[in-house]
Design a protein around this motif. Structure first.
Motif, short mmCIF file in Angstrom:
data_model
loop_
_atom_site.label_atom_id
_atom_site.label_comp_id
_atom_site.label_asym_id
_atom_site.label_seq_id
_atom_site.Cartn_x
_atom_site.Cartn_y
_atom_site.Cartn_z
N GLY A 1 33.92 80.51 -65.73
CA GLY A 1 33.33 80.62 -67.05
C GLY A 1 34.41 80.88 -68.07
N VAL A 2 34.08 80.67 -69.35
CA VAL A 2 35.07 80.81 -70.42
C VAL A 2 34.49 81.65 -71.54
CG1 VAL A 2 36.44 79.57 -72.14
CG2 VAL A 2 36.15 78.60 -69.86
N VAL A 3 35.28 82.59 -72.05
CA VAL A 3 34.90 83.43 -73.19
C VAL A 3 36.07 83.42 -74.17
CG1 VAL A 3 34.20 85.73 -73.95
CG2 VAL A 3 33.52 84.90 -71.68
N VAL A 4 35.78 83.05 -75.43
CA VAL A 4 36.85 82.88 -76.42
C VAL A 4 36.51 83.66 -77.69
CG1 VAL A 4 38.29 81.21 -77.63
CG2 VAL A 4 37.19 80.56 -75.50
N ASP A 5 37.51 84.32 -78.26
CA ASP A 5 37.31 85.07 -79.51
C ASP A 5 36.93 84.15 -80.66
OD1 ASP A 5 37.91 87.47 -78.33
OD2 ASP A 5 39.95 87.59 -79.10
N THR A 6 37.57 82.98 -80.73
CA THR A 6 37.39 82.07 -81.86
C THR A 6 36.61 80.84 -81.42
OG1 THR A 6 39.52 81.01 -81.40
CG2 THR A 6 39.53 82.88 -82.91
N GLY A 7 36.66 79.79 -82.25
CA GLY A 7 36.01 78.53 -81.90
C GLY A 7 34.57 78.44 -82.35
N GLY A 8 33.87 77.47 -81.82
CA GLY A 8 32.49 77.22 -82.18
C GLY A 8 31.95 76.06 -81.36
N THR A 9 30.78 75.59 -81.69
CA THR A 9 30.12 74.57 -80.88
C THR A 9 30.85 73.22 -80.91
OG1 THR A 9 28.68 74.06 -82.75
CG2 THR A 9 27.85 75.62 -81.11
N LEU A 10 31.74 73.02 -81.90
CA LEU A 10 32.47 71.76 -81.98
C LEU A 10 33.96 71.94 -81.71
CD1 LEU A 10 30.79 70.16 -85.14
CD2 LEU A 10 30.31 69.68 -82.74
N SER A 11 34.35 73.12 -81.24
CA SER A 11 35.77 73.40 -81.04
C SER A 11 36.26 72.81 -79.72
CB SER A 11 36.01 74.91 -81.05
OG SER A 11 35.40 75.50 -79.91
N HIS A 12 37.58 72.87 -79.53
CA HIS A 12 38.18 72.34 -78.31
C HIS A 12 37.58 72.98 -77.07
CE1 HIS A 12 41.14 72.75 -75.01
NE2 HIS A 12 41.30 71.46 -75.23
N ALA A 13 37.47 74.31 -77.07
CA ALA A 13 36.97 75.01 -75.88
C ALA A 13 35.56 74.56 -75.53
CB ALA A 13 37.01 76.52 -76.10
N ALA A 14 34.72 74.37 -76.54
CA ALA A 14 33.34 73.96 -76.29
C ALA A 14 33.28 72.55 -75.71
CB ALA A 14 32.54 74.03 -77.59
N ILE A 15 34.06 71.66 -76.28
CA ILE A 15 34.04 70.27 -75.82
C ILE A 15 34.51 70.17 -74.37
CG2 ILE A 15 35.10 67.99 -76.16
CD1 ILE A 15 35.25 68.71 -79.18
N VAL A 16 35.60 70.85 -74.05
CA VAL A 16 36.15 70.78 -72.69
C VAL A 16 35.22 71.49 -71.71
CG1 VAL A 16 38.10 71.37 -71.22
CG2 VAL A 16 38.50 70.57 -73.54
N ALA A 17 34.67 72.64 -72.11
CA ALA A 17 33.77 73.37 -71.21
C ALA A 17 32.54 72.53 -70.87
CB ALA A 17 33.33 74.69 -71.86
N ARG A 18 32.01 71.83 -71.86
CA ARG A 18 30.84 70.97 -71.59
C ARG A 18 31.24 69.80 -70.68
NH1 ARG A 18 29.38 72.27 -77.22
NH2 ARG A 18 30.53 70.45 -77.97
N GLU A 19 32.45 69.27 -70.90
CA GLU A 19 32.90 68.15 -70.08
C GLU A 19 33.02 68.56 -68.62
OE1 GLU A 19 36.84 65.26 -69.63
OE2 GLU A 19 36.59 66.50 -71.42
N TYR A 20 33.53 69.78 -68.36
CA TYR A 20 33.73 70.25 -67.00
C TYR A 20 32.56 71.08 -66.47
CZ TYR A 20 38.60 68.76 -67.46
OH TYR A 20 39.74 68.02 -67.63
N LYS A 21 31.46 71.16 -67.27
CA LYS A 21 30.25 71.88 -66.87
C LYS A 21 30.57 73.36 -66.55
CE LYS A 21 28.21 67.89 -67.04
NZ LYS A 21 27.53 67.51 -68.31
N VAL A 22 31.37 73.97 -67.39
CA VAL A 22 31.73 75.39 -67.24
C VAL A 22 31.00 76.18 -68.32
CG1 VAL A 22 33.61 77.07 -67.29
CG2 VAL A 22 34.01 74.78 -66.34
N PRO A 23 30.18 77.17 -67.96
CA PRO A 23 29.51 77.99 -68.98
C PRO A 23 30.53 78.63 -69.92
CG PRO A 23 28.59 78.42 -66.81
CD PRO A 23 29.82 77.58 -66.59
N ALA A 24 30.25 78.60 -71.22
CA ALA A 24 31.22 79.13 -72.18
C ALA A 24 30.52 79.81 -73.34
CB ALA A 24 32.12 78.00 -72.71
N VAL A 25 31.06 80.95 -73.74
CA VAL A 25 30.61 81.68 -74.93
C VAL A 25 31.80 81.74 -75.88
CG1 VAL A 25 29.73 83.84 -75.85
CG2 VAL A 25 28.94 83.03 -73.62
N LEU A 26 31.59 81.26 -77.10
CA LEU A 26 32.68 81.20 -78.07
C LEU A 26 32.34 82.05 -79.30
CD1 LEU A 26 32.84 78.54 -76.28
CD2 LEU A 26 34.16 77.62 -78.11
N ALA A 27 33.35 82.19 -80.17
CA ALA A 27 33.18 82.92 -81.43
C ALA A 27 32.69 84.33 -81.21
CB ALA A 27 32.24 82.14 -82.36
N THR A 28 33.22 85.01 -80.19
CA THR A 28 32.83 86.40 -79.94
C THR A 28 33.51 87.37 -80.89
OG1 THR A 28 34.61 86.74 -78.34
CG2 THR A 28 32.51 85.91 -77.49
#
Length: 822
Positions: free
Chosen positions: A767-794
């Motif tokens: 899983g991935v947890v990121v301080d910054t980002g959002g639903t259209l950020s790099h982390a979100a796009i890659v997490a969805r591509e690899y089917k990894v649960p991710a929470v961003l913009a914490t």
């Protein structure tokens, strides 16, 4: 007769092309009045004349050799057996005789790509100490020439991006000082408080410290020379004269326990070396020696990196007068965190003006569609950046909004315009690089044009690709939900050839090749990049091909001048590759597999929505896929544009006789004016000093803005959904690419931001947890591509969590739950 040897007092810092980095700096210090042992430089032209008269053609040898190693060996042999031309020999011996009968000299290589502000080439060519006699001196000059073509030196230059056929070598001839003690001093402690001075000292010649064969004394001093901390090293041996050359000699047990330098000599050393710091106007790495109580300067170079200095403590009093920080809530909080993905640190002034040439285009577009907005991250005259939480208000362009929105939904128009814009910017970039600017005025004008080009690259990207893609994603997403609730528009990018996907596939190919060769695998997991390419020529060739295509991939893609590419720092590429090699399942589909996955998805959509509706859907999909290609291509283009800007700035720094780092404190207009004048006047020097003094405050205030504006007011970790699903695992906090090796398979990756360089970590993470980002950020796009649960913009997950914590990542609802360990 042409002069092939120049005395130190005839050389200045800017004469790197003639005297090499080491020789130019020694000449500069002599002319500035510092106590430097007498010496001269056999110029780079002498090297070229030697190579020509001995018929040694580097390009021809390189082209015809079976390997770099074979070529290097042939070149070295040809040089050592060559004959120094008579006119050059006469000048070398003439200088040597002025030093006295059987004078002892140091013969030091001084490459024309050495001791520059962006790279230290220390140790890549040879130095010979205590050389006595004319024949020995001439032989050591040739051996210095030959050392330019060692396999190690060639690999290092290749990794640093210096053209192997253009580099030349000057040779420093310097009278030896039979020092009682010697060492190295840094005018800015690279591993602690930047206001401190760091000194390493040992007995005998300084080579003992430079070569790392002794544990020296270490003194940390205040800038007045007062010792703050002293660590007595073991100093078991010293290097001393031994007829021709040097030898190691044991140090008595009594002297090992003693401090090499007394307090008074330390104060004197600090005082003298800080004068060099002031003269160069940058932090310096200085080699020194002491004989009969006198301090001699043997070498000086700028410290080549901007270190991450420890944070000083600042109070609210220090922040008085800066904008008041207000909490960001709701949509504004998400917007701030999305933008902060690209800004983990505050801008330097020059980075602001060039990097913001990208972000500014969003403001331009918003203004065009009828809304005025303030700059997201304004910067004051001291170089202190802040957040702007203000919203938008309509302007008179609002009447154009319907027409522009309609245009942004015109797939045919946007497809054509985005391609034209990209092609035009790429052509302009190639034309700019072909100009080969030389004068400081030409360099300044080239940087001015590059700033405009970066903005134009970003405008075409946002106007004709990114914004239209966002609009289309909403409707495409609704249709996909009818097929499967977990699908989104980024599932439609399968099968595409775009930069990040191509990089990942190319890296996966290299990884598969390495996994099939146990020796290469062991080397890649343990050695440096330069060691690997030297030891494995075939793998070096694979890396060369990869770097040629993708070497401009950068760490901060919206920073211009402090960013580094894989070409700049190939060991960073190894960090990314090692992550991929540690993954049992690469999760990267081949092009054929990805194509098949896309076709299967489109068939499912067609079966769900029917033939008639599908025709319109497919047309939108084709456009969105094109937009994504443009989005990625322009991203990599401006990374390449930024890399070229750094090359130009290095040349500007040399022409203005100032450190590269100091130019970061100028705004673009100020830099252009300095280039126009051909110098930094007193006013600009004062500006640099003023902003440099404020940099620690700027970083502390930026951190305060992040913490206070994004605080949630509760102890939980709440963000936005980046990728749906749930995962439980142990937390691993990764602060930078240097820590990629920390993450183990099945752990939860927790970080401040991500960019394309981080992509392979998603193969390991549960899983991935990121301080910054959002639903259209790099982390979100890659997490969805690899089917990894991710929470961003914490906002603050990296502060609330620590390594080893167990958490549940609820990517569907955008929350992270800490699990008590019993």
């Amino acid at each position: 007769m042409e002069k092939y040897l120049l005395h130190f007092n005839d050389i200045r810092k800017q004469d790197v092309a003639i005297a090499g980095g080491k020789g130019a700096n020694l000449g500069e210090m002599v002319c500035a009045g510092f106590l430097v042992p007498p010496g001269a430089v056999v110029t780079a032209d002498a090297y070229r004349q030697f190579m020509e008269e001995n018929g040694i053609s580097i390009s021809e040898i390189m082209d015809n050799a079976e390997s770099t190693e074979n070529a290097a060996a042939y070149i070295r042999k040809a040089i050592v057996s060559g004959e120094i031309p008579a006119n050059i020999k006469e000048q070398i011996i003439g200088f040597y005789l002025t030093l006295g009968t059987n004078a002892r000299v140091a013969v030091r290589s001084s490459a024309t790509a050495e001791d520059l502000d962006d790279a230290s080439f220390a140790g890549q060519q040879e130095t010979y100490l205590n050389v006595i006699g004319e024949e020995a001196l001439l032989q050591k000059v040739k051996e210095c020439y030959a050392s330019l073509w060692s396999s190690r030196a060639i690999s290092y230059r290749k990794a640093q991006g210096y053209d192997k056929q253009k580099v030349a070598l000057a040779v420093v001839l310097q009278q030896m000082i039979e020092s009682e003690s010697a060492g190295v001093l840094f005018t800015q402690n690279p591993a602690g408080n930047s206001d401190d001075i760091l000194i390493n000292a040992s007995y005998g010649l300084g080579e003992a410290i430079v070569s790392g064969i002794v544990s020296p004394d270490e003194y940390i001093c205040a800038r007045d020379g007062k010792i703050k901390k002293s660590v007595i090293g073991s100093k078991e041996i010293q290097i001393v004269y031994d007829g021709q050359g040097t030898k190691k000699e044991s140090v008595s047990a009594e002297k090992r326990k003693q401090q090499v330098l007394d307090n008074e000599l330390i104060r004197h050393l600090v005082t003298e070396t800080l004068k060099i710091d002031v003269h160069y106007n940058c932090s310096m790495d200085i080699e020194w020696a002491v004989k009969d109580g006198k301090i001699y300067i043997l070498q000086a170079r700028s410290i080549t990196t901007i270190g991450d200095e420890p944070q000083k403590h600042f109070s609210d009093t220090d922040f008085a007068g800066l904008p008041v920080i207000k909490p960001a809530k709701g949509r504004m909080r998400e917007n701030v965190l999305f933008n902060l993905e690209k800004l983990p640190k505050p801008y330097f002034p020059l980075d602001h003006d060039f990097g913001d040439a990208v972000g500014k285009q969003k403001e331009v577009l918003i203004t065009e569609v009828g809304f005025s907005m303030n700059a997201m991250c304004p910067i004051d005259d001291y170089g202190v950046s802040s957040f702007n939480m203000g919203g938008m208000k309509p302007n008179r362009n609002i009447i154009h909004l319907p027409g522009i929105l309609k245009q942004m939904k015109n797939e045919e128009y946007n497809t054509k315009k985005s391609s034209e814009s990209l092609r035009s910017c790429m052509e302009r970039f190639e034309q700019e690089k072909a100009l080969a600017c030389v004068s400081i005025q030409e360099l300044g004008e080239s940087l001015r044009r590059m700033q405009v080009l970066i903005g134009d690259t970003a405008y075409g990207r946002f106007r004709y690709a990114v914004f239209p893609q966002v609009l289309e994603n909403f409707s495409l997403g609704r249709t996909l939900k009818k097929v499967n609730a977990t699908l989104n528009s980024y599932d439609l990018m399968e099968g595409l050839d775009y930069v990040t996907a191509d990089v990942n596939r190319a890296m996966a190919d290299i990884a598969r090749r390495i996994k099939g060769n146990p020796d290469e695998l062991k080397a890649v997991m343990s050695l440096t990049f330069s060691e690997i390419v030297q030891k494995y020529p075939d793998l070096s060739e694979a890396f060369d091909g990869f770097m040629e295509k993708y070497g401009n991939r950068s760490d901060f893609n919206c920073y211009c001048f402090i960013a580094k590419t894989w070409n700049d720092d190939p060991d960073r590429l190894l960090g990314t590759l090692r992550t991929m090699l540690r993954s049992k399942d690469a999760k990267i589909l081949s092009k054929q597999e990805s194509d098949a996955k896309f076709e299967a998805l489109m068939t499912r959509v067609k079966d769900t929505i029917g033939e008639k509706t599908y025709v319109k859907f497919a047309a939108k999909v084709e456009a969105v896929r094109h937009y994504h290609i443009i989005r990625e291509a322009t991203q990599y283009l401006w990374e390449s544009e930024f890399a070229y800007c750094r090359t130009l700035l290095r040349s500007c720094a040399a022409g203005l006789d100032v450190s590269y780092d100091n130019l970061l404190y100028l705004f673009a207009g100020e830099l252009f004016e300095a280039c126009r004048k051909g110098q930094l006047d007193d006013g600009m020097q004062t500006l640099i000093a003023k902003r440099k003094a404020k940099r620690a405050l700027a970083e502390a205030y930026w951190n305060k803005c992040m913490e206070e504006s994004l605080a949630t007011g509760n102890s939980g970790i709440i963000g936005v959904s980046g990728s749906s699903g749930m995962a439980t695992g142990k937390v691993c906090i990764v602060k930078s690419p240097a820590e990629f090796d920390k993450l183990q398979p099945g752990e939860i990756l927790v970080c401040t931001y991500t960019d394309p360089e981080w992509t392979p970590l998603f193969m390991l993470a549960a899983g991935v947890v990121v301080d910054t980002g959002g639903t259209l950020s790099h982390a979100a796009i890659v997490a969805r591509e690899y089917k990894v649960p991710a929470v961003l913009a914490t906002g603050d997950a990296t502060k609330k969590l620590k390594d080893g914590d167990f958490v549940v990542v609820d990517g569907t609802n955008g929350i992270v739950i800490t699990v008590p360990v019993t």
